[in-house]
Design an enzyme around this catalytic site. Structure first.
Site, PDB file in Angstrom:
ATOM      1  N   TYR A 248      -5.228 -19.112  -7.802  1.00  0.00           N
ATOM      2  CA  TYR A 248      -5.443 -18.806  -6.381  1.00  0.00           C
ATOM      3  C   TYR A 248      -5.462 -20.112  -5.617  1.00  0.00           C
ATOM      4  CZ  TYR A 248      -8.022 -17.279  -2.156  1.00  0.00           C
ATOM      5  OH  TYR A 248      -8.423 -17.021  -0.866  1.00  0.00           O
TER       6      TYR A 248
ATOM      7  N   ASP B 157      -3.626 -28.441  -7.362  1.00  0.00           N
ATOM      8  CA  ASP B 157      -4.633 -27.857  -6.473  1.00  0.00           C
ATOM      9  C   ASP B 157      -6.005 -28.173  -7.082  1.00  0.00           C
ATOM     10  OD1 ASP B 157      -5.356 -24.518  -5.135  1.00  0.00           O
ATOM     11  OD2 ASP B 157      -6.511 -26.380  -5.188  1.00  0.00           O
TER      12      ASP B 157
ATOM     13  N   LYS C  25     -13.996 -28.083  -0.903  1.00  0.00           N
ATOM     14  CA  LYS C  25     -15.302 -27.878  -1.534  1.00  0.00           C
ATOM     15  C   LYS C  25     -16.144 -29.165  -1.585  1.00  0.00           C
ATOM     16  CE  LYS C  25     -13.463 -23.937  -4.091  1.00  0.00           C
ATOM     17  NZ  LYS C  25     -14.082 -22.711  -3.580  1.00  0.00           N
TER      18      LYS C  25
HETATM   19  P1  KE4 Z   1     -10.774 -22.128   0.899  1.00  0.00           P
HETATM   20  O1  KE4 Z   1      -9.709 -21.811   1.910  1.00  0.00           O
HETATM   21  O2  KE4 Z   1     -11.552 -20.895   0.478  1.00  0.00           O
HETATM   22  O3  KE4 Z   1     -11.665 -23.298   1.318  1.00  0.00           O
HETATM   23  O4  KE4 Z   1     -10.039 -22.681  -0.430  1.00  0.00           O
HETATM   24  C1  KE4 Z   1      -9.045 -21.883  -1.027  1.00  0.00           C
HETATM   25  C2  KE4 Z   1      -8.907 -22.297  -2.481  1.00  0.00           C
HETATM   26  C3  KE4 Z   1      -7.836 -23.083  -2.844  1.00  0.00           C
HETATM   27  N1  KE4 Z   1      -7.674 -23.488  -4.120  1.00  0.00           N
HETATM   28  C4  KE4 Z   1      -8.566 -23.147  -5.079  1.00  0.00           C
HETATM   29  C5  KE4 Z   1      -8.344 -23.613  -6.489  1.00  0.00           C
HETATM   30  C6  KE4 Z   1      -9.688 -22.351  -4.750  1.00  0.00           C
HETATM   31  O5  KE4 Z   1     -10.567 -22.001  -5.729  1.00  0.00           O
HETATM   32  C7  KE4 Z   1      -9.875 -21.919  -3.432  1.00  0.00           C
HETATM   33  C8  KE4 Z   1     -11.036 -21.036  -3.014  1.00  0.00           C
HETATM   34  N2  KE4 Z   1     -11.924 -20.653  -4.045  1.00  0.00           N
HETATM   35  C9  KE4 Z   1     -12.566 -19.364  -3.891  1.00  0.00           C
HETATM   36  C10 KE4 Z   1     -13.439 -19.060  -5.106  1.00  0.00           C
HETATM   37  N3  KE4 Z   1     -12.889 -19.405  -6.333  1.00  0.00           N
HETATM   38  C11 KE4 Z   1     -13.364 -19.293  -2.637  1.00  0.00           C
HETATM   39  C12 KE4 Z   1     -14.317 -18.143  -2.550  1.00  0.00           C
HETATM   40  C13 KE4 Z   1     -13.937 -17.200  -1.447  1.00  0.00           C
HETATM   41  O6  KE4 Z   1     -12.728 -16.907  -1.306  1.00  0.00           O
HETATM   42  O7  KE4 Z   1     -14.864 -16.753  -0.753  1.00  0.00           O
END
Ligand code: KE4
Length: 430
Positions: A144, A239, A267
């Site tokens: 993801y 990523d 993060k």
């Molecule tokens: P954000 O747009 O949520 O800041 O980041 C997206 C993203 C991109 N790449 C990786 C590897 C990620 O894990 C994420 C977002 N992680 C999820 C949980 N694994 C966020 C939780 C959520 O969607 O509320």
């Protein structure tokens, strides 16, 4: 434990926010209960609206590696806020955090700040397409990269948890330029990348998958990915939104000693405030506006409060032996969980890299999306509810990771192991 106030808040929230949450996985749909509403956190402890206390293993999905409300991060944010909250102009703090990121990550010569991981990955693939003049993006099943249109094909976190393969609203003209192949499959990887018919701009990969649960790269997989993309002139994007400053101060690229062409971050680098970033070789980054023609912008990019929080957080991660101590703590905790599962006789696969781990309820080794899908999500849901009732706050999905932070005490981890044994025993009782 009473969840009465959280339930009331959830009913109110649902009247004005879709699903009552600002991110789908928080709705706890896949674990069969309503979410608790958090009101306060400090160190490894969360408190909900009913006053229930939890040991936190979600860490806001990764950012809180130092624990919540760390005094030095709070002090930095409060100090910055006293001078104003946003200027829409360059500030010295942006240079400081950018220099720290460049210094930390071996593959990053220049970096651009954005406001989320999604913005980082979305911008990185646009840059790869602009730099190469090619269109196709290759990703991996179950990984993801945020919710930009190009990624919502067999995405991991969120979409996978809700069982929606891709998403309505994403035009097929977009996703036809995205190819999703199995993670850890060198054969399919080589065949795909060498397919002359494909006009491949980039491959984007979570160097350690964290959005179908924790799945480490098989030995040689990342090396193969690097050598093929170098040979074929394909941009390799790591990523590192989860792994950046998580696995090592230099992220997965330092941990595995593999240098991607572009790196996406999020993060941890915001210390809990909204920050994303993409960076890499200067030759590629110089294609980004205003230096180059690839457009990307953001009103709050480089926000002074977020920069202050990020600088304070990274400074704390520079403490000597920080990662060695976190590794020792994480390894010991994982070992105890494995022992508990064996003692109780419940089939669990415990995948771990550094301070990120997932206990999959399955007897089959989990190495990719297909094997992750064999996990017993009903059993995970019961485990989640039992652990919550026992004061342990896990990710509300089998397909996420648990994080160890610097803040969890030995007592916290002892409690978590005890609660895990209690919950596993109830699961095998039926
Ligand atoms: P954000 O747009 O949520 O800041 O980041 C997206 C993203 C991109 N790449 C990786 C590897 C990620 O894990 C994420 C977002 N992680 C999820 C949980 N694994 C966020 C939780 C959520 O969607 O509320």
């Amino acid at each position: 434990m009473s969840f009465a106030i959280s339930s009331e808040l959830f009913e109110k929230a649902k009247k004005v926010i879709p699903g009552g949450v600002n991110s789908p996985v928080r709705a706890c749909r896949s674990v069969g209960c309503d979410p608790v509403f958090i009101t306060r956190a400090s160190g490894a402890t969360l408190w909900d609206a009913d006053g229930n206390e939890y040991v936190d293993f979600v860490g806001s999905w990764g950012p809180m590696i130092m624990g919540h409300a760390h005094p030095q991060i709070i002090e930095a944010v409060v100090r910055a806020a006293g001078s104003g909250t946003s200027f829409g102009a360059p500030t010295p703090a942006e240079i400081d955090l950018a220099a720290m990121v460049v210094e930390a990550l071996p593959a990053v010569e220049k970096v651009r700040f954005v406001n989320s991981g999604t913005e980082a990955t979305m911008s990185a693939i646009r840059l790869a397409r602009g730099y190469t003049g090619k269109k196709v993006v290759v990703k991996f099943d179950g990984c993801y990269h945020g919710h930009a249109d190009s990624f919502l094909v067999k995405a991991g976190s969120g979409v996978l948890t809700l069982g929606i393969p891709g998403s309505p609203g994403v035009p097929e003209e977009i996703v036809k330029n995205t190819i999703s192949i199995p993670y850890n499959d060198e054969q399919v990887l080589e065949t795909t990348l060498r397919d002359k018919k494909l006009d491949i701009a980039c491959v984007i990969v979570e160097p350690v998958a964290g959005n179908m649960g924790c799945i480490p790269p098989e030995p040689g997989f990342l090396q193969k990915l690097r050598s093929l993309t170098s040979e074929l002139g394909i941009v390799l994007i790591f990523d590192e939104v989860i792994t950046g400053f998580r696995l090592a101060y230099g992220g997965a690229q330092q941990y595995y000693n593999i240098l991607p062409d572009l790196t996406c971050l999020g993060k941890i680098i915001g210390g809990g405030l909204p920050v994303g970033a993409y960076g890499g070789k200067a030759e590629i980054m110089n294609c980004v506006a205003p230096d180059g023609p690839v457009y990307q912008a953001g009103t709050l990019s480089g926000n002074p409060l977020a920069m202050a929080a990020g600088i304070a957080a990274l400074r704390l991660l520079q403490q000597p032996r920080f990662y060695q101590e976190l590794e020792a703590k994480s390894a010991a905790f994982a070992e105890r969980l494995i022992e508990v599962a064996a003692r109780v006789g419940i089939p669990v696969q415990l995948n771990r890299v550094g301070s990120m781990m997932t206990a999959f309820f399955t007897a089959t080794k989990v190495t990719d999306f297909t094997s992750a899908m064999l996990a017993d999500t009903e059993r995970y849901a019961r485990h989640y509810r039992q652990m919550l009732a026992g004061g342990i706050y896990l990710a509300p999905s089998q397909f996420e990771v648990a994080f160890i932070s610097a803040a969890q005490s030995e007592r916290d981890l002892d409690n978590a192991v005890k609660m895990t044994e209690w919950s596993f025993k109830k699961l095998v009782e039926k």
